[in-house]
Design an enzyme around this catalytic site. Structure first.
Site, PDB file in Angstrom:
ATOM      1  CG  ASN A  32      52.959  32.768  58.601  1.00 33.48           C
ATOM      2  OD1 ASN A  32      52.493  32.852  57.458  1.00 33.48           O
ATOM      3  ND2 ASN A  32      53.917  33.586  59.036  1.00 33.48           N
ATOM      4  CB  SER A  53      54.718  28.019  48.769  1.00 32.88           C
ATOM      5  OG  SER A  53      55.092  28.668  47.571  1.00 32.88           O
ATOM      6  CE1 TYR A  60      59.348  28.825  51.005  1.00 34.70           C
ATOM      7  CE2 TYR A  60      58.558  28.620  48.741  1.00 34.70           C
ATOM      8  CZ  TYR A  60      58.396  29.104  50.033  1.00 34.70           C
ATOM      9  OH  TYR A  60      57.285  29.852  50.350  1.00 34.70           O
ATOM     10  CE  LYS A  68      56.545  26.994  52.515  1.00 37.85           C
ATOM     11  NZ  LYS A  68      55.916  27.344  53.789  1.00 37.85           N
TER      12      LYS A  68
HETATM   13  N1  LIG Z   1      55.097  36.152  50.534  1.00 32.49           N
HETATM   14  C1  LIG Z   1      54.954  35.312  49.545  1.00 32.49           C
HETATM   15  O1  LIG Z   1      54.994  35.672  48.363  1.00 32.49           O
HETATM   16  C2  LIG Z   1      54.714  33.857  49.869  1.00 32.49           C
HETATM   17  C3  LIG Z   1      54.380  33.006  48.825  1.00 32.49           C
HETATM   18  C4  LIG Z   1      54.144  31.674  49.099  1.00 32.49           C
HETATM   19  C5  LIG Z   1      54.226  31.218  50.405  1.00 32.49           C
HETATM   20  N2  LIG Z   1      54.548  32.073  51.403  1.00 32.49           N
HETATM   21  C6  LIG Z   1      54.619  31.528  52.763  1.00 32.49           C
HETATM   22  O2  LIG Z   1      54.087  32.446  53.709  1.00 32.49           O
HETATM   23  C7  LIG Z   1      54.723  32.226  54.967  1.00 32.49           C
HETATM   24  C8  LIG Z   1      55.397  33.462  55.536  1.00 32.49           C
HETATM   25  O3  LIG Z   1      54.761  34.614  55.226  1.00 32.49           O
HETATM   26  P1  LIG Z   1      55.069  35.974  56.036  1.00 32.49           P
HETATM   27  O4  LIG Z   1      54.730  37.054  55.085  1.00 32.49           O
HETATM   28  O5  LIG Z   1      54.406  35.967  57.348  1.00 32.49           O
HETATM   29  O6  LIG Z   1      56.670  35.901  56.279  1.00 32.49           O
HETATM   30  P2  LIG Z   1      57.569  36.744  57.251  1.00 32.49           P
HETATM   31  O7  LIG Z   1      58.984  36.376  56.935  1.00 32.49           O
HETATM   32  O8  LIG Z   1      57.201  38.204  57.196  1.00 32.49           O
HETATM   33  O9  LIG Z   1      57.179  36.213  58.729  1.00 32.49           O
HETATM   34  C9  LIG Z   1      57.542  34.958  59.152  1.00 32.49           C
HETATM   35  C10 LIG Z   1      57.937  34.996  60.613  1.00 32.49           C
HETATM   36  O10 LIG Z   1      58.467  33.694  60.909  1.00 32.49           O
HETATM   37  C11 LIG Z   1      59.508  33.867  61.852  1.00 32.49           C
HETATM   38  N3  LIG Z   1      60.425  32.718  61.816  1.00 32.49           N
HETATM   39  C12 LIG Z   1      61.333  32.398  60.876  1.00 32.49           C
HETATM   40  N4  LIG Z   1      61.993  31.286  61.230  1.00 32.49           N
HETATM   41  C13 LIG Z   1      61.480  30.892  62.428  1.00 32.49           C
HETATM   42  C14 LIG Z   1      61.761  29.815  63.301  1.00 32.49           C
HETATM   43  N5  LIG Z   1      62.726  28.919  63.045  1.00 32.49           N
HETATM   44  N6  LIG Z   1      61.040  29.703  64.437  1.00 32.49           N
HETATM   45  C15 LIG Z   1      60.065  30.617  64.740  1.00 32.49           C
HETATM   46  N7  LIG Z   1      59.773  31.670  63.938  1.00 32.49           N
HETATM   47  C16 LIG Z   1      60.471  31.798  62.786  1.00 32.49           C
HETATM   48  C17 LIG Z   1      60.206  35.155  61.442  1.00 32.49           C
HETATM   49  O11 LIG Z   1      60.908  35.730  62.539  1.00 32.49           O
HETATM   50  C18 LIG Z   1      59.038  36.018  60.953  1.00 32.49           C
HETATM   51  O12 LIG Z   1      58.576  36.895  61.962  1.00 32.49           O
HETATM   52  C19 LIG Z   1      55.804  31.180  54.744  1.00 32.49           C
HETATM   53  O13 LIG Z   1      55.345  29.893  55.089  1.00 32.49           O
HETATM   54  C20 LIG Z   1      56.048  31.284  53.254  1.00 32.49           C
HETATM   55  O14 LIG Z   1      56.634  30.130  52.726  1.00 32.49           O
HETATM   56  C21 LIG Z   1      54.796  33.381  51.160  1.00 32.49           C
END
Ligand SMILES: NC(=O)c1ccc[n+]([C@@H]2O[C@H](COP(=O)([O-])OP(=O)(O)OC[C@H]3O[C@@H](n4cnc5c(N)ncnc54)[C@H](O)[C@@H]3O)[C@@H](O)[C@H]2O)c1
Length: 267
Positions: free
Chosen positions: A95, A148, A160, A164
Protein backbone atom coordinates in the site's frame (compact mmCIF):
# COMPACT_ATOMS: atom_id res chain seq x y z
CA UNK A 1 -14.96 -14.88 5.91
CA UNK A 2 -13.52 -14.46 2.44
CA UNK A 3 -9.91 -14.65 3.73
CA UNK A 4 -10.47 -17.41 6.29
CA UNK A 5 -7.19 -19.20 7.21
CA UNK A 6 -5.12 -16.78 5.11
CA UNK A 7 -2.08 -14.87 6.31
CA UNK A 8 -1.67 -11.36 4.91
CA UNK A 9 1.11 -8.80 5.08
CA UNK A 10 -0.25 -5.26 4.70
CA UNK A 11 2.61 -2.87 3.99
CA UNK A 12 1.83 0.72 4.94
CA UNK A 13 -0.86 -0.41 7.37
CA UNK A 14 -0.71 2.76 9.45
CA UNK A 15 -1.91 6.08 8.15
CA UNK A 16 -1.34 9.79 7.83
CA UNK A 17 -3.24 11.44 10.71
CA UNK A 18 -6.54 13.01 9.66
CA UNK A 19 -10.33 13.00 9.82
CA UNK A 20 -11.01 9.99 7.57
CA UNK A 21 -9.59 6.46 7.42
CA UNK A 22 -6.65 5.78 5.06
CA UNK A 23 -6.42 3.08 2.39
CA UNK A 24 -3.90 0.90 4.24
CA UNK A 25 -5.73 0.93 7.57
CA UNK A 26 -9.14 0.27 5.97
CA UNK A 27 -7.69 -2.64 3.96
CA UNK A 28 -6.02 -4.17 7.03
CA UNK A 29 -9.25 -3.88 9.02
CA UNK A 30 -11.34 -5.40 6.22
CA UNK A 31 -8.88 -8.29 5.70
CA UNK A 32 -9.06 -9.03 9.45
CA UNK A 33 -12.88 -8.90 9.45
CA UNK A 34 -12.80 -11.44 6.62
CA UNK A 35 -10.71 -13.87 8.66
CA UNK A 36 -7.10 -13.11 7.74
CA UNK A 37 -4.27 -13.08 10.26
CA UNK A 38 -2.14 -10.04 9.63
CA UNK A 39 1.36 -8.64 9.81
CA UNK A 40 1.07 -4.84 9.80
CA UNK A 41 4.24 -3.33 8.35
CA UNK A 42 4.90 0.39 8.58
CA UNK A 43 7.74 2.87 9.03
CA UNK A 44 5.67 4.36 11.85
CA UNK A 45 5.25 1.82 14.63
CA UNK A 46 2.76 4.13 16.31
CA UNK A 47 0.49 4.38 13.24
CA UNK A 48 0.59 0.59 12.70
CA UNK A 49 -0.12 0.02 16.40
CA UNK A 50 -3.31 2.12 16.10
CA UNK A 51 -4.42 -0.16 13.25
CA UNK A 52 -3.59 -3.25 15.33
CA UNK A 53 -5.63 -1.89 18.24
CA UNK A 54 -8.64 -1.25 15.95
CA UNK A 55 -8.38 -4.83 14.63
CA UNK A 56 -8.02 -6.29 18.14
CA UNK A 57 -11.13 -4.33 19.26
CA UNK A 58 -13.08 -6.24 16.62
CA UNK A 59 -11.60 -9.59 17.73
CA UNK A 60 -9.05 -9.89 14.90
CA UNK A 61 -5.43 -11.06 15.05
CA UNK A 62 -2.56 -8.82 13.95
CA UNK A 63 1.06 -8.10 14.79
CA UNK A 64 3.04 -4.95 14.07
CA UNK A 65 6.41 -4.94 12.33
CA UNK A 66 8.25 -1.63 12.01
CA UNK A 67 10.20 -1.32 8.74
CA UNK A 68 11.27 1.28 6.21
CA UNK A 69 10.55 -0.43 2.90
CA UNK A 70 13.15 1.59 1.01
CA UNK A 71 15.69 -0.70 2.77
CA UNK A 72 15.93 -4.23 1.40
CA UNK A 73 17.21 -5.73 4.67
CA UNK A 74 14.14 -4.42 6.51
CA UNK A 75 11.78 -5.89 3.86
CA UNK A 76 13.57 -9.25 4.07
CA UNK A 77 13.26 -9.19 7.87
CA UNK A 78 9.55 -8.24 7.70
CA UNK A 79 8.77 -11.29 5.55
CA UNK A 80 10.89 -13.47 7.85
CA UNK A 81 8.93 -12.16 10.85
CA UNK A 82 5.66 -13.14 9.16
CA UNK A 83 6.97 -16.64 8.41
CA UNK A 84 8.17 -16.98 12.02
CA UNK A 85 4.83 -15.83 13.43
CA UNK A 86 2.38 -17.57 11.09
CA UNK A 87 4.44 -20.03 9.00
CA UNK A 88 3.25 -18.71 5.60
CA UNK A 89 2.35 -15.66 3.50
CA UNK A 90 -0.80 -15.94 1.36
CA UNK A 91 -1.40 -12.27 0.59
CA UNK A 92 1.07 -9.42 0.14
CA UNK A 93 -0.63 -6.03 -0.04
CA UNK A 94 1.76 -3.22 -1.04
CA UNK A 95 0.00 0.00 0.00
CA UNK A 96 2.86 2.44 0.61
CA UNK A 97 3.15 5.39 -1.77
CA UNK A 98 4.53 8.90 -1.29
CA UNK A 99 4.95 12.10 -3.27
CA UNK A 100 7.32 13.85 -0.87
CA UNK A 101 9.12 16.79 -2.50
CA UNK A 102 7.64 16.07 -5.94
CA UNK A 103 7.76 18.84 -8.55
CA UNK A 104 7.84 19.27 -12.32
CA UNK A 105 10.77 17.77 -14.26
CA UNK A 106 12.67 21.05 -14.49
CA UNK A 107 12.69 21.71 -10.75
CA UNK A 108 12.55 18.28 -9.06
CA UNK A 109 15.75 17.43 -7.18
CA UNK A 110 17.56 14.16 -7.87
CA UNK A 111 17.37 13.39 -4.14
CA UNK A 112 13.54 13.74 -4.06
CA UNK A 113 13.16 11.70 -7.27
CA UNK A 114 15.36 8.92 -5.88
CA UNK A 115 13.46 8.88 -2.59
CA UNK A 116 10.07 8.59 -4.36
CA UNK A 117 11.42 5.75 -6.50
CA UNK A 118 12.99 4.00 -3.51
CA UNK A 119 9.69 4.00 -1.59
CA UNK A 120 7.09 3.65 -4.36
CA UNK A 121 8.90 1.21 -6.65
CA UNK A 122 11.86 -0.46 -4.99
CA UNK A 123 9.95 -0.95 -1.71
CA UNK A 124 7.15 -3.04 -3.28
CA UNK A 125 9.75 -4.96 -5.31
CA UNK A 126 11.83 -5.72 -2.18
CA UNK A 127 8.71 -7.01 -0.41
CA UNK A 128 7.77 -9.14 -3.42
CA UNK A 129 11.33 -10.41 -3.83
CA UNK A 130 11.38 -11.77 -0.29
CA UNK A 131 7.79 -13.06 -0.24
CA UNK A 132 8.05 -14.96 -3.54
CA UNK A 133 10.22 -17.89 -2.33
CA UNK A 134 7.70 -19.06 0.28
CA UNK A 135 4.73 -18.37 -2.04
CA UNK A 136 6.42 -20.43 -4.77
CA UNK A 137 7.11 -23.22 -2.33
CA UNK A 138 3.48 -23.36 -1.20
CA UNK A 139 2.39 -22.91 -4.84
CA UNK A 140 -0.07 -20.11 -4.08
CA UNK A 141 -0.18 -16.41 -3.34
CA UNK A 142 -1.93 -13.15 -4.15
CA UNK A 143 -0.04 -9.87 -4.44
CA UNK A 144 -1.86 -6.54 -4.66
CA UNK A 145 0.04 -3.36 -5.52
CA UNK A 146 -1.52 0.03 -4.84
CA UNK A 147 -0.77 2.22 -7.83
CA UNK A 148 -2.67 5.41 -8.80
CA UNK A 149 -4.60 6.74 -11.77
CA UNK A 150 -1.80 9.31 -11.88
CA UNK A 151 0.05 6.51 -13.74
CA UNK A 152 -2.29 6.87 -16.72
CA UNK A 153 -3.95 10.30 -16.37
CA UNK A 154 -2.31 13.70 -16.81
CA UNK A 155 -0.58 14.68 -13.59
CA UNK A 156 1.63 17.58 -12.53
CA UNK A 157 3.45 15.17 -10.22
CA UNK A 158 6.45 13.94 -12.21
CA UNK A 159 8.23 11.54 -9.82
CA UNK A 160 5.00 10.11 -8.39
CA UNK A 161 3.48 9.50 -11.83
CA UNK A 162 6.62 7.83 -13.20
CA UNK A 163 6.92 5.62 -10.08
CA UNK A 164 3.29 4.47 -10.32
CA UNK A 165 3.55 3.81 -14.09
CA UNK A 166 6.61 1.68 -13.36
CA UNK A 167 4.69 -0.11 -10.58
CA UNK A 168 2.01 -1.00 -13.17
CA UNK A 169 4.73 -2.37 -15.48
CA UNK A 170 6.21 -4.32 -12.57
CA UNK A 171 2.75 -5.78 -11.85
CA UNK A 172 2.46 -7.09 -15.43
CA UNK A 173 5.97 -8.49 -15.32
CA UNK A 174 5.41 -10.25 -11.97
CA UNK A 175 2.02 -11.61 -13.08
CA UNK A 176 3.35 -13.23 -16.23
CA UNK A 177 6.51 -14.49 -14.52
CA UNK A 178 4.71 -16.09 -11.58
CA UNK A 179 1.54 -17.52 -13.12
CA UNK A 180 3.27 -20.89 -13.45
CA UNK A 181 3.75 -20.85 -9.67
CA UNK A 182 0.02 -20.16 -9.12
CA UNK A 183 0.82 -16.70 -7.75
CA UNK A 184 -1.47 -13.88 -8.87
CA UNK A 185 -0.27 -10.27 -9.08
CA UNK A 186 -2.69 -7.39 -9.62
CA UNK A 187 -2.76 -3.64 -9.00
CA UNK A 188 -5.37 -1.09 -8.02
CA UNK A 189 -5.29 2.47 -9.30
CA UNK A 190 -7.19 4.63 -6.80
CA UNK A 191 -8.50 7.90 -8.18
CA UNK A 192 -9.42 10.89 -6.06
CA UNK A 193 -10.01 9.47 -2.59
CA UNK A 194 -11.08 11.27 0.57
CA UNK A 195 -8.19 10.04 2.69
CA UNK A 196 -5.86 11.94 5.05
CA UNK A 197 -2.89 11.27 2.76
CA UNK A 198 -4.63 13.16 -0.02
CA UNK A 199 -6.61 15.81 1.87
CA UNK A 200 -4.56 16.67 4.98
CA UNK A 201 -1.32 15.75 3.15
CA UNK A 202 -1.92 18.15 0.25
CA UNK A 203 -3.39 20.87 2.51
CA UNK A 204 -0.33 20.87 4.73
CA UNK A 205 2.15 20.66 1.81
CA UNK A 206 0.47 23.73 0.25
CA UNK A 207 -0.03 25.54 3.59
CA UNK A 208 -3.83 25.79 3.10
CA UNK A 209 -6.10 27.25 5.80
CA UNK A 210 -9.49 25.67 6.65
CA UNK A 211 -11.38 27.58 3.91
CA UNK A 212 -8.82 26.78 1.23
CA UNK A 213 -8.82 23.14 2.32
CA UNK A 214 -12.63 23.00 1.98
CA UNK A 215 -12.38 24.56 -1.50
CA UNK A 216 -9.77 21.95 -2.48
CA UNK A 217 -12.04 19.12 -1.28
CA UNK A 218 -14.94 20.54 -3.32
CA UNK A 219 -12.72 20.88 -6.39
CA UNK A 220 -11.62 17.23 -6.03
CA UNK A 221 -15.26 16.14 -5.67
CA UNK A 222 -16.25 17.98 -8.87
CA UNK A 223 -13.71 16.04 -10.96
CA UNK A 224 -15.30 12.65 -10.16
CA UNK A 225 -17.89 11.47 -12.76
CA UNK A 226 -19.66 9.01 -10.41
CA UNK A 227 -21.78 11.03 -7.98
CA UNK A 228 -19.47 14.07 -8.05
CA UNK A 229 -17.78 12.86 -4.85
CA UNK A 230 -14.37 11.43 -4.01
CA UNK A 231 -14.21 7.76 -3.08
CA UNK A 232 -13.30 6.49 0.36
CA UNK A 233 -10.59 4.16 1.61
CA UNK A 234 -13.26 1.44 1.91
CA UNK A 235 -13.68 1.49 -1.90
CA UNK A 236 -10.00 0.62 -2.27
CA UNK A 237 -10.23 -1.93 0.56
CA UNK A 238 -13.19 -3.73 -1.05
CA UNK A 239 -11.37 -4.01 -4.39
CA UNK A 240 -8.25 -5.27 -2.58
CA UNK A 241 -10.32 -7.88 -0.72
CA UNK A 242 -11.63 -9.24 -4.01
CA UNK A 243 -8.13 -9.39 -5.55
CA UNK A 244 -6.66 -10.99 -2.41
CA UNK A 245 -9.40 -13.62 -2.10
CA UNK A 246 -9.93 -16.82 -4.06
CA UNK A 247 -12.93 -15.19 -5.78
CA UNK A 248 -10.39 -13.69 -8.20
CA UNK A 249 -8.55 -17.00 -8.69
CA UNK A 250 -8.55 -16.60 -12.52
CA UNK A 251 -7.49 -12.94 -12.48
CA UNK A 252 -3.86 -11.87 -12.74
CA UNK A 253 -2.01 -8.97 -14.35
CA UNK A 254 -5.00 -6.65 -14.00
CA UNK A 255 -4.58 -2.94 -13.26
CA UNK A 256 -7.96 -2.04 -11.78
CA UNK A 257 -9.04 1.62 -11.57
CA UNK A 258 -11.10 2.44 -8.44
CA UNK A 259 -11.80 6.01 -9.43
CA UNK A 260 -15.52 6.73 -9.96
CA UNK A 261 -15.00 6.69 -13.74
CA UNK A 262 -12.28 9.32 -13.89
CA UNK A 263 -9.88 7.31 -16.03
CA UNK A 264 -12.76 6.21 -18.34
CA UNK A 265 -12.53 9.72 -19.81
CA UNK A 266 -9.27 8.76 -21.51
CA UNK A 267 -10.74 5.56 -22.98
N1 LIG B 1 -5.58 8.95 -1.22
C1 LIG B 1 -5.61 9.11 -2.52
O1 LIG B 1 -6.30 9.99 -3.06
C2 LIG B 1 -4.78 8.19 -3.38
C3 LIG B 1 -4.96 8.24 -4.75
C4 LIG B 1 -4.22 7.40 -5.56
C5 LIG B 1 -3.34 6.50 -4.98
N2 LIG B 1 -3.19 6.46 -3.63
C6 LIG B 1 -2.24 5.49 -3.09
O2 LIG B 1 -2.74 4.91 -1.89
C7 LIG B 1 -1.64 4.52 -1.07
C8 LIG B 1 -1.65 5.13 0.31
O3 LIG B 1 -2.90 5.32 0.81
P1 LIG B 1 -3.14 5.58 2.38
O4 LIG B 1 -4.41 6.33 2.44
O5 LIG B 1 -3.03 4.33 3.14
O6 LIG B 1 -1.89 6.53 2.79
P2 LIG B 1 -1.35 6.91 4.21
O7 LIG B 1 -0.30 7.95 3.99
O8 LIG B 1 -2.48 7.25 5.14
O9 LIG B 1 -0.67 5.55 4.76
C9 LIG B 1 0.49 5.06 4.23
C10 LIG B 1 1.37 4.48 5.32
O10 LIG B 1 2.62 4.17 4.69
C11 LIG B 1 3.64 4.41 5.64
N3 LIG B 1 4.93 4.63 4.97
C12 LIG B 1 5.34 5.70 4.27
N4 LIG B 1 6.60 5.52 3.84
C13 LIG B 1 6.99 4.30 4.28
C14 LIG B 1 8.19 3.55 4.16
N5 LIG B 1 9.26 4.04 3.53
N6 LIG B 1 8.24 2.33 4.72
C15 LIG B 1 7.16 1.82 5.39
N7 LIG B 1 6.00 2.50 5.55
C16 LIG B 1 5.91 3.73 4.98
C17 LIG B 1 3.19 5.64 6.41
O11 LIG B 1 3.80 5.71 7.69
C18 LIG B 1 1.67 5.45 6.48
O12 LIG B 1 1.27 4.87 7.70
C19 LIG B 1 -0.38 5.00 -1.77
O13 LIG B 1 0.21 3.98 -2.54
C20 LIG B 1 -0.91 6.11 -2.66
O14 LIG B 1 -0.05 6.38 -3.74
C21 LIG B 1 -3.89 7.29 -2.83
Amino acid sequence: MRLKDKVAIVVGAGQTPGDEIGNGRATAQLFAREGAKLLLVDRSGEAAEATRAAIADEGGEAHVYRADISREDECRDAVAACLREYGRVDVLHNNVGIGTGDRGPASLSEEAFDHIMDVNLKGPWFMVKHALPSMREQRSGAIVNISSIAAVCASGLFGYKVSKAALNAMTHCLATGNAKHNIRVNAIMPGLMNTPMAVEGIASARGLDADAKRAMVEARDRQVPLGGKMGSAWDVANAALFLASDESRFITGVILPVDGGQSARIG
